[in-house]
Design an enzyme around this catalytic site. Sequence first.
Site, PDB file in Angstrom:
ATOM      1  N   HIS A   1     -13.019 -17.242   1.181  1.00  0.00           N
ATOM      2  CA  HIS A   1     -12.224 -17.316  -0.056  1.00  0.00           C
ATOM      3  C   HIS A   1     -11.460 -18.621  -0.174  1.00  0.00           C
ATOM      4  O   HIS A   1     -10.501 -18.725  -0.943  1.00  0.00           O
ATOM      5  CB  HIS A   1     -11.273 -16.122  -0.157  1.00  0.00           C
ATOM      6  CG  HIS A   1     -12.012 -14.837  -0.286  1.00  0.00           C
ATOM      7  ND1 HIS A   1     -11.467 -13.618  -0.034  1.00  0.00           N
ATOM      8  CD2 HIS A   1     -13.302 -14.604  -0.609  1.00  0.00           C
ATOM      9  CE1 HIS A   1     -12.380 -12.685  -0.213  1.00  0.00           C
ATOM     10  NE2 HIS A   1     -13.502 -13.265  -0.556  1.00  0.00           N
TER      11      HIS A   1
ATOM     12  N   GLY B   1      -8.411  -5.845   9.874  1.00  0.00           N
ATOM     13  CA  GLY B   1      -7.376  -5.925   8.847  1.00  0.00           C
ATOM     14  C   GLY B   1      -7.861  -6.262   7.458  1.00  0.00           C
ATOM     15  O   GLY B   1      -7.260  -7.098   6.768  1.00  0.00           O
ATOM     16  N   THR B   2      -8.952  -5.608   7.035  1.00  0.00           N
ATOM     17  CA  THR B   2      -9.368  -5.786   5.649  1.00  0.00           C
ATOM     18  C   THR B   2      -9.581  -4.419   4.998  1.00  0.00           C
ATOM     19  O   THR B   2     -10.058  -3.495   5.627  1.00  0.00           O
ATOM     20  CB  THR B   2     -10.645  -6.657   5.515  1.00  0.00           C
ATOM     21  OG1 THR B   2     -10.987  -6.757   4.123  1.00  0.00           O
ATOM     22  CG2 THR B   2     -11.823  -6.097   6.298  1.00  0.00           C
TER      23      THR B   2
HETATM   24  P1  NAD Z   1     -14.925  -9.899  -9.647  1.00  0.00           P
HETATM   25  O1  NAD Z   1     -15.051  -8.420  -9.774  1.00  0.00           O
HETATM   26  O2  NAD Z   1     -13.954 -10.597 -10.510  1.00  0.00           O
HETATM   27  O3  NAD Z   1     -16.294 -10.624  -9.982  1.00  0.00           O
HETATM   28  C1  NAD Z   1     -16.961 -11.333  -9.035  1.00  0.00           C
HETATM   29  C2  NAD Z   1     -17.918 -10.349  -8.387  1.00  0.00           C
HETATM   30  O4  NAD Z   1     -19.040 -11.038  -7.980  1.00  0.00           O
HETATM   31  C3  NAD Z   1     -17.218  -9.810  -7.190  1.00  0.00           C
HETATM   32  O5  NAD Z   1     -17.770  -8.620  -6.744  1.00  0.00           O
HETATM   33  C4  NAD Z   1     -17.485 -10.951  -6.316  1.00  0.00           C
HETATM   34  O6  NAD Z   1     -17.289 -10.703  -4.986  1.00  0.00           O
HETATM   35  C5  NAD Z   1     -18.978 -11.126  -6.595  1.00  0.00           C
HETATM   36  N1  NAD Z   1     -19.446 -12.447  -6.188  1.00  0.00           N
HETATM   37  C6  NAD Z   1     -18.733 -13.565  -6.224  1.00  0.00           C
HETATM   38  N2  NAD Z   1     -19.483 -14.573  -5.747  1.00  0.00           N
HETATM   39  C7  NAD Z   1     -20.691 -14.049  -5.411  1.00  0.00           C
HETATM   40  C8  NAD Z   1     -21.875 -14.582  -4.853  1.00  0.00           C
HETATM   41  N3  NAD Z   1     -21.974 -15.897  -4.562  1.00  0.00           N
HETATM   42  N4  NAD Z   1     -22.931 -13.772  -4.626  1.00  0.00           N
HETATM   43  C9  NAD Z   1     -22.813 -12.459  -4.915  1.00  0.00           C
HETATM   44  N5  NAD Z   1     -21.721 -11.883  -5.460  1.00  0.00           N
HETATM   45  C10 NAD Z   1     -20.676 -12.695  -5.693  1.00  0.00           C
HETATM   46  O7  NAD Z   1     -14.617 -10.209  -8.087  1.00  0.00           O
HETATM   47  P2  NAD Z   1     -13.157 -10.155  -7.549  1.00  0.00           P
HETATM   48  O8  NAD Z   1     -13.072  -9.036  -6.573  1.00  0.00           O
HETATM   49  O9  NAD Z   1     -12.267 -10.094  -8.721  1.00  0.00           O
HETATM   50  O10 NAD Z   1     -12.829 -11.566  -6.856  1.00  0.00           O
HETATM   51  C11 NAD Z   1     -13.872 -12.520  -6.673  1.00  0.00           C
HETATM   52  C12 NAD Z   1     -13.626 -13.164  -5.356  1.00  0.00           C
HETATM   53  O11 NAD Z   1     -12.348 -13.866  -5.376  1.00  0.00           O
HETATM   54  C13 NAD Z   1     -13.523 -12.112  -4.255  1.00  0.00           C
HETATM   55  O12 NAD Z   1     -14.182 -12.565  -3.121  1.00  0.00           O
HETATM   56  C14 NAD Z   1     -12.019 -12.047  -4.036  1.00  0.00           C
HETATM   57  O13 NAD Z   1     -11.720 -11.673  -2.726  1.00  0.00           O
HETATM   58  C15 NAD Z   1     -11.582 -13.463  -4.275  1.00  0.00           C
HETATM   59  N6  NAD Z   1     -10.167 -13.493  -4.589  1.00  0.00           N
HETATM   60  C16 NAD Z   1      -9.342 -14.339  -3.896  1.00  0.00           C
HETATM   61  C17 NAD Z   1      -8.002 -14.350  -4.168  1.00  0.00           C
HETATM   62  C18 NAD Z   1      -7.120 -15.238  -3.349  1.00  0.00           C
HETATM   63  O14 NAD Z   1      -5.924 -15.336  -3.603  1.00  0.00           O
HETATM   64  N7  NAD Z   1      -7.735 -15.870  -2.337  1.00  0.00           N
HETATM   65  C19 NAD Z   1      -7.464 -13.564  -5.155  1.00  0.00           C
HETATM   66  C20 NAD Z   1      -8.305 -12.722  -5.832  1.00  0.00           C
HETATM   67  C21 NAD Z   1      -9.677 -12.687  -5.551  1.00  0.00           C
HETATM   68  N1  APR Z   2      -3.237  -4.438  11.819  1.00  0.00           N
HETATM   69  C1  APR Z   2      -4.437  -4.024  11.307  1.00  0.00           C
HETATM   70  N2  APR Z   2      -4.645  -3.815   9.976  1.00  0.00           N
HETATM   71  C2  APR Z   2      -3.608  -4.026   9.142  1.00  0.00           C
HETATM   72  C3  APR Z   2      -2.333  -4.456   9.601  1.00  0.00           C
HETATM   73  C4  APR Z   2      -2.172  -4.653  11.015  1.00  0.00           C
HETATM   74  N3  APR Z   2      -1.005  -5.042  11.540  1.00  0.00           N
HETATM   75  N4  APR Z   2      -1.517  -4.558   8.517  1.00  0.00           N
HETATM   76  C5  APR Z   2      -2.238  -4.222   7.440  1.00  0.00           C
HETATM   77  N5  APR Z   2      -3.496  -3.880   7.804  1.00  0.00           N
HETATM   78  C6  APR Z   2      -4.618  -3.502   6.938  1.00  0.00           C
HETATM   79  C7  APR Z   2      -4.260  -2.615   5.776  1.00  0.00           C
HETATM   80  O1  APR Z   2      -4.356  -1.258   6.149  1.00  0.00           O
HETATM   81  C8  APR Z   2      -5.353  -3.001   4.750  1.00  0.00           C
HETATM   82  O2  APR Z   2      -6.496  -2.176   4.907  1.00  0.00           O
HETATM   83  O3  APR Z   2      -5.097  -4.706   6.371  1.00  0.00           O
HETATM   84  C9  APR Z   2      -5.730  -4.435   5.119  1.00  0.00           C
HETATM   85  C10 APR Z   2      -5.264  -5.458   4.093  1.00  0.00           C
HETATM   86  O4  APR Z   2      -6.012  -5.241   2.914  1.00  0.00           O
HETATM   87  P1  APR Z   2      -5.796  -6.208   1.668  1.00  0.00           P
HETATM   88  O5  APR Z   2      -4.350  -6.392   1.408  1.00  0.00           O
HETATM   89  O6  APR Z   2      -6.670  -5.684   0.570  1.00  0.00           O
HETATM   90  O7  APR Z   2      -6.340  -7.623   2.146  1.00  0.00           O
HETATM   91  P2  APR Z   2      -7.863  -8.074   2.236  1.00  0.00           P
HETATM   92  O8  APR Z   2      -8.756  -6.951   2.628  1.00  0.00           O
HETATM   93  O9  APR Z   2      -7.878  -9.294   3.086  1.00  0.00           O
HETATM   94  O10 APR Z   2      -8.195  -8.500   0.711  1.00  0.00           O
HETATM   95  C11 APR Z   2      -9.513  -9.021   0.449  1.00  0.00           C
HETATM   96  O11 APR Z   2      -8.925  -9.608  -1.830  1.00  0.00           O
HETATM   97  O12 APR Z   2      -7.351 -10.430  -3.298  1.00  0.00           O
HETATM   98  C12 APR Z   2      -8.464 -10.722  -2.564  1.00  0.00           C
HETATM   99  O13 APR Z   2      -9.127 -12.798  -1.810  1.00  0.00           O
HETATM  100  C13 APR Z   2      -8.182 -11.799  -1.593  1.00  0.00           C
HETATM  101  O14 APR Z   2      -9.078 -12.161   0.583  1.00  0.00           O
HETATM  102  C14 APR Z   2      -8.455 -11.193  -0.239  1.00  0.00           C
HETATM  103  C15 APR Z   2      -9.414 -10.097  -0.595  1.00  0.00           C
END
Ligand code: NAD
Ligand code: APR
Length: 241
Positions: free
Chosen positions: A122, A188-189
């Site tokens: 990301h 942690g995701t």
């Molecule tokens: P979305 O629902 O807005 O639309 C994009 C969709 O297409 C998502 O499912 C996305 O993962 C998928 N996609 C994107 N690139 C792709 C690829 N190259 N091949 C196949 N599928 C692809 O998706 P979203 O959940 O709103 O967010 C899009 C991406 O941006 C996600 O990976 C999300 O984690 C990331 N994101 C990052 C932040 C940040 O602060 N870093 C914030 C929000 C979202």
């Molecule tokens: N140890 C293990 N797991 C933890 C801990 C901890 N100390 N603290 C929180 N968690 C877990 C929570 O239970 C949750 O399932 O980490 C996860 C965090 O989830 P999100 O806040 O959704 O973060 P993430 O999964 O990284 O989000 C994915 O969404 O907005 C976009 O681009 C952004 O990269 C991010 C993506």
Amino acid sequence: MSTPDVPVRFADFQRIVFFTGAGLSAESGIPTYRGKGGIWTEYNYEDYACQRAFERNPNKVWDFHDKRRGFVAEREPNQGHSIIAELQRSHPDTAVITQNIDGLHGLAVGDTEPKHPIVELHGSLWRVRCDAEGTVRPDRSVPMSPRTCSCGAYFRPDIVWFEDMLDSRNIARAHELLQRCDLLVSVGTSGVVYPAADMPRIAMSRGAVTVEINLEDTPVSSSYQHRLRGKASDILAAMSI
Ligand code: NAD
Ligand code: APR
């Protein structure tokens, strides 16, 4: 704190892939996105983390990202990051695929260039790009300055925002690592954002042992052979023994 009893230990594997999310950085004091106190519970991502918001009001988006830069800049990698970095050093076939943009994996591994560069699916809070020029550069200024490129366009954070496409080169690198690993450890995701959330299936389909480390169950927990519940640093430490 007693060491949790874990069924999987790193010493039994050669090619470990760590697939990490915001929960790994939670113990560094960085809020997650969706949990209690999560960033998207406080901010509407449509105003701060998508291209439309940036085009509508780049300064408002930069103010938000400068606040995150300032906060993250004062945070350090935690024991979980250090355990992973130690494995990257001692077992060069260890790889990291992260959804995190905080750069803490890179700080933890320090000057050692890992054999497998960290895949930042990301992007990074610490890179900016000019889409008018097609350039990307590292930048750790807090606040970010200057906000505009010499060509006159606003720089934007080199972060994958909502509705952005992920960089296909990163997807390809992630797939390659997942296809060859013998142990996949998700840390942690919440497993709700695609295509990142789908990636562990690749490792499972190739016969890797799969582990999910989280405080709680997620929508993808059933895909993992081992679901270890607890804090990332405690469980990673137990797997290192
Ligand atoms: P979305 O629902 O807005 O639309 C994009 C969709 O297409 C998502 O499912 C996305 O993962 C998928 N996609 C994107 N690139 C792709 C690829 N190259 N091949 C196949 N599928 C692809 O998706 P979203 O959940 O709103 O967010 C899009 C991406 O941006 C996600 O990976 C999300 O984690 C990331 N994101 C990052 C932040 C940040 O602060 N870093 C914030 C929000 C979202
Ligand atoms: N140890 C293990 N797991 C933890 C801990 C901890 N100390 N603290 C929180 N968690 C877990 C929570 O239970 C949750 O399932 O980490 C996860 C965090 O989830 P999100 O806040 O959704 O973060 P993430 O999964 O990284 O989000 C994915 O969404 O907005 C976009 O681009 C952004 O990269 C991010 C993506």
